[in-house]
Motif scaffolding. Sequence first.
Motif, PDB file in Angstrom:
ATOM      1  N   ASN A 116       0.862  -1.181   0.000  1.00  9.00           N
ATOM      2  CA  ASN A 116       0.000   0.000   0.000  1.00  9.00           C
ATOM      3  C   ASN A 116       0.900   1.232   0.000  1.00  9.00           C
ATOM      4  OD1 ASN A 116      -1.600   2.221   0.646  1.00  9.00           O
ATOM      5  ND2 ASN A 116      -2.941   1.069   2.000  1.00  9.00           N
ATOM      6  N   PRO A 117       1.011   1.927  -1.124  1.00  8.67           N
ATOM      7  CA  PRO A 117       1.947   3.054  -1.162  1.00  8.67           C
ATOM      8  C   PRO A 117       1.493   4.247  -0.343  1.00  8.67           C
ATOM      9  CG  PRO A 117       0.738   2.882  -3.226  1.00  8.67           C
ATOM     10  CD  PRO A 117       0.386   1.669  -2.423  1.00  8.67           C
ATOM     11  N   TYR A 118       0.213   4.332  -0.032  1.00  9.45           N
ATOM     12  CA  TYR A 118      -0.263   5.445   0.799  1.00  9.45           C
ATOM     13  C   TYR A 118       0.196   5.267   2.246  1.00  9.45           C
ATOM     14  CZ  TYR A 118      -3.316   8.930   2.886  1.00  9.45           C
ATOM     15  OH  TYR A 118      -3.789  10.016   3.574  1.00  9.45           O
ATOM     16  N   SER A 119      -0.029   4.096   2.807  1.00  7.26           N
ATOM     17  CA  SER A 119       0.382   3.834   4.193  1.00  7.26           C
ATOM     18  C   SER A 119       1.806   3.325   4.285  1.00  7.26           C
ATOM     19  CB  SER A 119      -0.550   2.782   4.819  1.00  7.26           C
ATOM     20  OG  SER A 119      -0.384   1.522   4.181  1.00  7.26           O
ATOM     21  N   GLN A 120       2.366   2.916   3.142  1.00  7.24           N
ATOM     22  CA  GLN A 120       3.694   2.314   3.043  1.00  7.24           C
ATOM     23  C   GLN A 120       3.787   0.984   3.796  1.00  7.24           C
ATOM     24  OE1 GLN A 120       6.896   5.102   3.756  1.00  7.24           O
ATOM     25  NE2 GLN A 120       5.973   6.665   2.475  1.00  7.24           N
ATOM     26  N   GLU A 121       2.656   0.325   3.989  1.00  6.39           N
ATOM     27  CA  GLU A 121       2.672  -1.013   4.579  1.00  6.39           C
ATOM     28  C   GLU A 121       3.028  -2.033   3.503  1.00  6.39           C
ATOM     29  OE1 GLU A 121      -0.211  -1.045   8.431  1.00  6.39           O
ATOM     30  OE2 GLU A 121      -1.172  -1.473   6.500  1.00  6.39           O
ATOM     31  N   LEU A 122       3.941  -2.926   3.856  1.00  2.84           N
ATOM     32  CA  LEU A 122       4.449  -3.922   2.922  1.00  2.84           C
ATOM     33  C   LEU A 122       4.191  -5.319   3.473  1.00  2.84           C
ATOM     34  CD1 LEU A 122       6.218  -4.555   0.349  1.00  2.84           C
ATOM     35  CD2 LEU A 122       8.156  -4.655   1.949  1.00  2.84           C
ATOM     36  N   TYR A 123       3.384  -6.088   2.737  1.00  3.55           N
ATOM     37  CA  TYR A 123       3.083  -7.469   3.096  1.00  3.55           C
ATOM     38  C   TYR A 123       3.888  -8.393   2.184  1.00  3.55           C
ATOM     39  CZ  TYR A 123      -1.095  -5.407   5.266  1.00  3.55           C
ATOM     40  OH  TYR A 123      -1.964  -4.650   6.019  1.00  3.55           O
ATOM     41  N   THR A 124       4.564  -9.381   2.768  1.00  3.17           N
ATOM     42  CA  THR A 124       5.391 -10.294   1.988  1.00  3.17           C
ATOM     43  C   THR A 124       5.177 -11.726   2.467  1.00  3.17           C
ATOM     44  OG1 THR A 124       7.254  -9.974   3.508  1.00  3.17           O
ATOM     45  CG2 THR A 124       7.196  -8.581   1.532  1.00  3.17           C
ATOM     46  N   ALA A 125       5.343 -12.670   1.541  1.00  2.00           N
ATOM     47  CA  ALA A 125       5.238 -14.081   1.912  1.00  2.00           C
ATOM     48  C   ALA A 125       5.950 -14.941   0.881  1.00  2.00           C
ATOM     49  CB  ALA A 125       3.773 -14.505   2.020  1.00  2.00           C
ATOM     50  N   SER A 126       6.526 -16.045   1.364  1.00  3.24           N
ATOM     51  CA  SER A 126       7.093 -17.073   0.502  1.00  3.24           C
ATOM     52  C   SER A 126       6.619 -18.428   1.006  1.00  3.24           C
ATOM     53  CB  SER A 126       8.632 -17.040   0.521  1.00  3.24           C
ATOM     54  OG  SER A 126       9.123 -15.899  -0.146  1.00  3.24           O
ATOM     55  N   GLY A 214      -2.107 -12.288  -2.628  1.00  2.00           N
ATOM     56  CA  GLY A 214      -2.891 -12.437  -1.403  1.00  2.00           C
ATOM     57  C   GLY A 214      -3.092 -13.880  -0.999  1.00  2.00           C
ATOM     58  N   ILE A 215      -3.229 -14.773  -1.965  1.00  2.00           N
ATOM     59  CA  ILE A 215      -3.376 -16.195  -1.650  1.00  2.00           C
ATOM     60  C   ILE A 215      -2.141 -16.713  -0.918  1.00  2.00           C
ATOM     61  CG2 ILE A 215      -3.384 -18.486  -2.724  1.00  2.00           C
ATOM     62  CD1 ILE A 215      -5.397 -17.383  -4.765  1.00  2.00           C
ATOM     63  N   VAL A 216      -0.970 -16.340  -1.404  1.00  2.00           N
ATOM     64  CA  VAL A 216       0.263 -16.764  -0.728  1.00  2.00           C
ATOM     65  C   VAL A 216       0.302 -16.209   0.694  1.00  2.00           C
ATOM     66  CG1 VAL A 216       2.792 -16.834  -0.836  1.00  2.00           C
ATOM     67  CG2 VAL A 216       1.462 -16.817  -2.950  1.00  2.00           C
ATOM     68  N   LEU A 217      -0.068 -14.953   0.846  1.00  2.00           N
ATOM     69  CA  LEU A 217      -0.068 -14.332   2.175  1.00  2.00           C
ATOM     70  C   LEU A 217      -0.979 -15.075   3.145  1.00  2.00           C
ATOM     71  CD1 LEU A 217      -0.200 -10.577   1.127  1.00  2.00           C
ATOM     72  CD2 LEU A 217       1.575 -11.588   2.558  1.00  2.00           C
ATOM     73  N   VAL A 218      -2.214 -15.346   2.718  1.00  2.00           N
ATOM     74  CA  VAL A 218      -3.167 -16.003   3.615  1.00  2.00           C
ATOM     75  C   VAL A 218      -2.690 -17.397   3.992  1.00  2.00           C
ATOM     76  CG1 VAL A 218      -5.514 -16.925   3.795  1.00  2.00           C
ATOM     77  CG2 VAL A 218      -5.140 -14.661   2.810  1.00  2.00           C
ATOM     78  N   ARG A 219      -2.256 -18.165   3.014  1.00  2.00           N
ATOM     79  CA  ARG A 219      -1.788 -19.519   3.316  1.00  2.00           C
ATOM     80  C   ARG A 219      -0.599 -19.508   4.266  1.00  2.00           C
ATOM     81  NH1 ARG A 219      -2.144 -21.774  -2.916  1.00  2.00           N
ATOM     82  NH2 ARG A 219      -4.329 -22.500  -2.830  1.00  2.00           N
ATOM     83  N   GLU A 220       0.340 -18.621   4.030  1.00  2.00           N
ATOM     84  CA  GLU A 220       1.544 -18.589   4.872  1.00  2.00           C
ATOM     85  C   GLU A 220       1.270 -18.004   6.256  1.00  2.00           C
ATOM     86  OE1 GLU A 220       4.511 -20.029   4.328  1.00  2.00           O
ATOM     87  OE2 GLU A 220       3.390 -20.903   2.658  1.00  2.00           O
ATOM     88  N   ALA A 221       0.155 -17.316   6.406  1.00  2.00           N
ATOM     89  CA  ALA A 221      -0.233 -16.802   7.726  1.00  2.00           C
ATOM     90  C   ALA A 221      -1.111 -17.793   8.484  1.00  2.00           C
ATOM     91  CB  ALA A 221      -0.960 -15.468   7.567  1.00  2.00           C
ATOM     92  N   GLY A 222      -1.286 -18.989   7.942  1.00  2.00           N
ATOM     93  CA  GLY A 222      -2.056 -20.021   8.625  1.00  2.00           C
ATOM     94  C   GLY A 222      -3.509 -20.088   8.241  1.00  2.00           C
ATOM     95  N   GLY A 223      -3.911 -19.370   7.183  1.00  2.00           N
ATOM     96  CA  GLY A 223      -5.305 -19.354   6.764  1.00  2.00           C
ATOM     97  C   GLY A 223      -5.610 -20.380   5.695  1.00  2.00           C
ATOM     98  N   MET A 224      -6.885 -20.452   5.345  1.00  2.00           N
ATOM     99  CA  MET A 224      -7.369 -21.375   4.327  1.00  2.00           C
ATOM    100  C   MET A 224      -7.863 -20.572   3.131  1.00  2.00           C
ATOM    101  SD  MET A 224      -7.042 -24.388   5.778  1.00  2.00           S
ATOM    102  CE  MET A 224      -8.161 -25.496   4.897  1.00  2.00           C
ATOM    103  N   VAL A 225      -7.646 -21.134   1.945  1.00  2.00           N
ATOM    104  CA  VAL A 225      -8.061 -20.506   0.693  1.00  2.00           C
ATOM    105  C   VAL A 225      -8.798 -21.539  -0.135  1.00  2.00           C
ATOM    106  CG1 VAL A 225      -7.295 -19.402  -1.446  1.00  2.00           C
ATOM    107  CG2 VAL A 225      -6.050 -18.983   0.687  1.00  2.00           C
ATOM    108  N   GLY A 226      -9.963 -21.184  -0.658  1.00  2.00           N
ATOM    109  CA  GLY A 226     -10.693 -22.127  -1.488  1.00  2.00           C
ATOM    110  C   GLY A 226     -11.571 -21.452  -2.507  1.00  2.00           C
ATOM    111  N   GLU A 227     -12.119 -22.272  -3.385  1.00  2.00           N
ATOM    112  CA  GLU A 227     -13.083 -21.839  -4.382  1.00  2.00           C
ATOM    113  C   GLU A 227     -14.468 -21.964  -3.771  1.00  2.00           C
ATOM    114  OE1 GLU A 227     -15.410 -21.447  -7.958  1.00  2.00           O
ATOM    115  OE2 GLU A 227     -15.493 -23.119  -6.546  1.00  2.00           O
ATOM    116  N   MET A 228     -15.371 -21.065  -4.076  1.00  2.00           N
ATOM    117  CA  MET A 228     -16.647 -20.997  -3.365  1.00  2.00           C
ATOM    118  C   MET A 228     -17.461 -22.283  -3.427  1.00  2.00           C
ATOM    119  SD  MET A 228     -18.159 -17.227  -4.067  1.00  2.00           S
ATOM    120  CE  MET A 228     -17.272 -15.757  -3.604  1.00  2.00           C
ATOM    121  N   SER A 229     -17.376 -22.992  -4.555  1.00  2.00           N
ATOM    122  CA  SER A 229     -18.153 -24.213  -4.693  1.00  2.00           C
ATOM    123  C   SER A 229     -17.550 -25.377  -3.910  1.00  2.00           C
ATOM    124  CB  SER A 229     -18.246 -24.606  -6.171  1.00  2.00           C
ATOM    125  OG  SER A 229     -16.972 -24.995  -6.659  1.00  2.00           O
TER     126      SER A 229
END
Length: 265
Positions: A116-126, A214-229
């Motif tokens: 976010n260049p306005y707040s200069q917050e940087l989210y990273t994940a591998s 964002g998918i990489v971020l959520v998964r690496e932060a311990g979250g779940m990612v899926g398709e709605m169906s």
Amino acid sequence: MHPLLNIAVGAARSAGNLIMRHYDRVDELRVHTKQRNDFVTEVDRSAEARIIEHIHRANPNHAILGEETGASGDDEVVWIIDPLDGTTNFLHQFPQFAVSIGIQVRGKLEHGVVYNPYSQELYTASRGAGAALDGRRIRVSRANSLEGALIGTGFPFRDDQDVDGYIAMFSEIMRKTAGVRRAGAAALDLAFVAAGRLDGFWELGLKPWDMAAGIVLVREAGGMVGEMSGRGDPMNSGNIVVGNPKVYEALGGTIMRHLRTKKPS
């Protein structure tokens, strides 16, 4: 930090600097309509060009999938780029927009940067190395259910989307939770889930560049990612649901009750 992630960070910051140089004079920008309620500016295009230049300076053979320039190159490494996620917000000086860069290697999402260049917050994940906000480790929230949860979403705006089904989802989720937020930049919404600021998120009709990082971020932060169906890959369908494990399960179950299973005759 992985070398590819390091390049992505540099590219995101460079594009962010370009974006912010135009923030106080958005009324001077040329704005084009891609489709109803979907806009592109010269800033989007210039930011994407800068990101690609940064990438190819280090890795000239890597492939690109960009929102503005499309697909180019043929390599096992693909950079998935949204140079300005939340263009409408940017045009209204509503400070919820971001640069999003995902990196896919041999068909798997490996790295992600949301800036976010306005707040200069940087989210990273591998993949396998965790997720961070400004270098500090982040985790999804500990919410145990939809009760008391704060959920993010994005409103459908294209004619081919199941608006009636979405409204039914929204109505039920709104009643079950502490609130639903629609801030207008999916990449940041996903980053907020990773950081525990949102307990979950769902949206229909996204594009790969909206979601990849964002998918990489959520998964690496311990979250779940899926398709709605409950089947397939959101990167292919564009319909995504994410959350911490318990919210993800409850949110996904609620959404599935209102999915349109076939087109009306």
